[in-house]
Design an enzyme around this catalytic site. Structure first.
Site, PDB file in Angstrom:
ATOM      1  N   ARG A  86     -58.926  27.154 -62.973  1.00 38.21           N
ATOM      2  CA  ARG A  86     -59.915  26.126 -63.252  1.00 38.21           C
ATOM      3  C   ARG A  86     -59.951  26.207 -65.009  1.00 38.21           C
ATOM      4  O   ARG A  86     -59.733  25.915 -66.423  1.00 38.21           O
ATOM      5  CB  ARG A  86     -60.737  25.486 -63.024  1.00 38.21           C
ATOM      6  N   ARG A 121     -73.073  19.332 -65.910  1.00 36.88           N
ATOM      7  CA  ARG A 121     -74.277  18.369 -65.294  1.00 36.88           C
ATOM      8  C   ARG A 121     -74.056  17.367 -65.075  1.00 36.88           C
ATOM      9  O   ARG A 121     -74.599  16.606 -64.260  1.00 36.88           O
ATOM     10  CB  ARG A 121     -75.731  19.231 -64.991  1.00 36.88           C
ATOM     11  N   GLU A 137     -75.933  19.269 -50.817  1.00 37.27           N
ATOM     12  CA  GLU A 137     -75.167  18.616 -53.269  1.00 37.27           C
ATOM     13  C   GLU A 137     -75.504  17.438 -52.630  1.00 37.27           C
ATOM     14  O   GLU A 137     -74.953  16.727 -51.948  1.00 37.27           O
ATOM     15  CB  GLU A 137     -73.996  19.352 -53.111  1.00 37.27           C
ATOM     16  N   TYR A 151     -73.217  30.483 -66.423  1.00 37.58           N
ATOM     17  CA  TYR A 151     -73.372  31.185 -65.658  1.00 37.58           C
ATOM     18  C   TYR A 151     -73.085  32.585 -65.049  1.00 37.58           C
ATOM     19  O   TYR A 151     -71.891  33.681 -65.800  1.00 37.58           O
ATOM     20  CB  TYR A 151     -72.861  31.215 -63.932  1.00 37.58           C
ATOM     21  N   TYR A 190     -63.189  29.753 -53.895  1.00 40.28           N
ATOM     22  CA  TYR A 190     -63.488  29.031 -54.780  1.00 40.28           C
ATOM     23  C   TYR A 190     -63.474  29.754 -55.514  1.00 40.28           C
ATOM     24  O   TYR A 190     -63.831  29.115 -57.116  1.00 40.28           O
ATOM     25  CB  TYR A 190     -65.111  28.776 -54.505  1.00 40.28           C
TER      26      TYR A 190
HETATM   27  C1  3EB Z   1     -74.152  24.424 -58.140  1.00 43.06           C
HETATM   28  O1  3EB Z   1     -74.542  24.055 -58.820  1.00 43.06           O
HETATM   29  C2  3EB Z   1     -73.376  24.334 -57.059  1.00 43.06           C
HETATM   30  O2  3EB Z   1     -67.622  23.671 -59.825  1.00 43.06           O
HETATM   31  O3  3EB Z   1     -67.188  21.961 -60.410  1.00 43.06           O
HETATM   32  C3  3EB Z   1     -71.851  22.124 -58.090  1.00 43.06           C
HETATM   33  C4  3EB Z   1     -70.943  21.075 -58.352  1.00 43.06           C
HETATM   34  C5  3EB Z   1     -70.939  23.185 -57.805  1.00 43.06           C
HETATM   35  C6  3EB Z   1     -69.598  21.331 -60.028  1.00 43.06           C
HETATM   36  C7  3EB Z   1     -67.631  23.058 -59.683  1.00 43.06           C
HETATM   37  C8  3EB Z   1     -69.951  23.319 -58.409  1.00 43.06           C
HETATM   38  C9  3EB Z   1     -68.933  23.010 -59.012  1.00 43.06           C
HETATM   39  O4  3EB Z   1     -73.641  25.763 -59.144  1.00 43.06           O
HETATM   40  C10 3EB Z   1     -72.001  24.099 -57.525  1.00 43.06           C
END
Ligand code: 3EB
Length: 350
Positions: free
Chosen positions: A166, A232, A342, A219, A159
């Site tokens: 990306r 989001r 999720e 992050y 991941y």
């Molecule tokens: C998170 O909130 C959960 O890497 O595209 C959720 C949706 C998550 C998309 C991405 C990762 C991705 O971090 C993980």
């Protein structure tokens, strides 16, 4: 998401696009596909299958994901438009367009000796080039799937390798990065190549954060060398503002940037619901659709890491937010080892 009832301002000249074309998503039993297509008012843009066969007579892009459905009859996710659709194929990229919206799929095998980071860079470069060439440069929503998402390869979790590839491509190529990043999902399949599907537009959409969460693209480094490149949620509003659609990213039990309720599927699900509600409320404020208390009609996909947790998760989702929604439960691996559930969705005002 509810319609805005306030009177609209008078326009002296008609706008170029009076009504944006409608994009719909439906979950349709695979066994009913032919009948459904024969009677549907709209034209398919893309079909997503979770293992059920799709007849080869279908001309729009089709993507089949190894994400076993955990409940009920096998469903297909069908994206449709109320305008005529043109189909395009450029090597591994397949797309349908209607003058305003593009729905596309791209699948790339990981070549021997190539790591997932390099495959991801290749895929994103190709994807961005294709949508630009076709005239739909604005990313609205993107889904990413690949197997072994939590496996280590060359000392880095797959991941995290995907996130590096990306990030590198989008940071370099995407105009307005990171604010122009779209809603996203990244889920681990049981098998298959790197598979992307995307909605893109001739016009930009609005990308949102979640008030309960840090933007993923901000992050801290503890989650990997490059942050996850997604928003989001993405909000689409037609010019008349009576119709709005919210594309909600894969949403999990993450508050701030930290995973909550380790090992507890029921509590993770509840936290996820709180995140979804906060995001929908935030979008309602922005769209001017706040103050309506009926739950929005939505389409949700719930990714479940362990099929054993299905019942606990379903019970936790027996809440008003989902009362008039369709929910599809799929088995998939999630991008942090500790996340057990999720949820992504599309909510609309009509
Ligand atoms: C998170 O909130 C959960 O890497 O595209 C959720 C949706 C998550 C998309 C991405 C990762 C991705 O971090 C993980």
């Amino acid at each position: 998401m509810r319609p805005r009832h306030a009177p609209q301002p008078q326009r002296s000249t008609p706008p170029v696009l009076e009504a944006a074309s409608h994009l719909r998503v439906d979950y349709v039993a695979a066994a009913d596909l032919s009948r459904w297509l024969a009677t549907a008012l709209d034209t398919p843009l893309a079909i997503v299958s979770f293992g059920a066969p799709v007849p080869s007579t279908v001309s729009c892009p089709v993507i089949t994901l190894d994400l076993p459905q955990l409940d009920g009859r096998a469903q297909l996710e069908i994206w449709t438009s109320d305008r005529p659709v043109t189909v395009h194929r450029i090597h591994e990229f397949s797309a349908a367009t209607n003058g305003e919206i593009l729905a596309g799929t791209l699948q790339l095998e990981e070549e021997p000796g190539e790591d997932l980071q390099a495959t991801t860079e290749r895929a994103y470069r190709r994807l961005l080039q294709c949508i630009q060439e076709l005239g739909y440069p604005h990313l609205w929503r993107i889904w990413n799937f690949f197997p072994g998402i939590n496996d280590d390869e060359h000392g880095l979790e797959r991941y995290r390798q995907f996130c590096v590839g990306r990030y590198r491509t989008l940071a370099e190529t995407l105009h307005g990065f990171p604010g122009s990043l779209p809603a996203g999902t990244a889920v681990g399949t049981r098998s298959g190549p790197l598979q992307l599907y995307v909605l893109a537009g001739a016009h930009p959409a609005t990308h949102l954060g979640n008030p309960r969460q840090v933007q993923a693209y901000e992050y801290p480094e503890q989650y990997g060398p490059c942050s996850p490149s997604f928003a989001r949620a993405t909000l689409l509003q037609s010019q008349s503002e009576t119709h709005a659609q919210l594309f909600i990213s894969g949403t999990a039990s993450v508050v701030g940037h930290e995973s909550r309720h380790l090992g507890l599927p029921k509590f993770q699900t509840r936290e996820t619901v709180d995140n979804l509600q906060a995001l929908i409320d935030h979008a309602d404020e922005l769209a001017g659709t706040a103050g309506h208390h009926q739950p929005a009609r939505g389409r949700y996909k719930v990714y479940v890491r362990h099929p054993d947790h299905l019942e606990a998760i379903q019970q936790a989702l027996d809440v008003p937010l989902f009362a008039s929604s369709q929910i599809l439960y799929l088995q998939g691996d999630l991008c942090r080892k500790e996340l057990l559930v999720e949820i992504e969705g599309v909510v609309a005002t009509d």
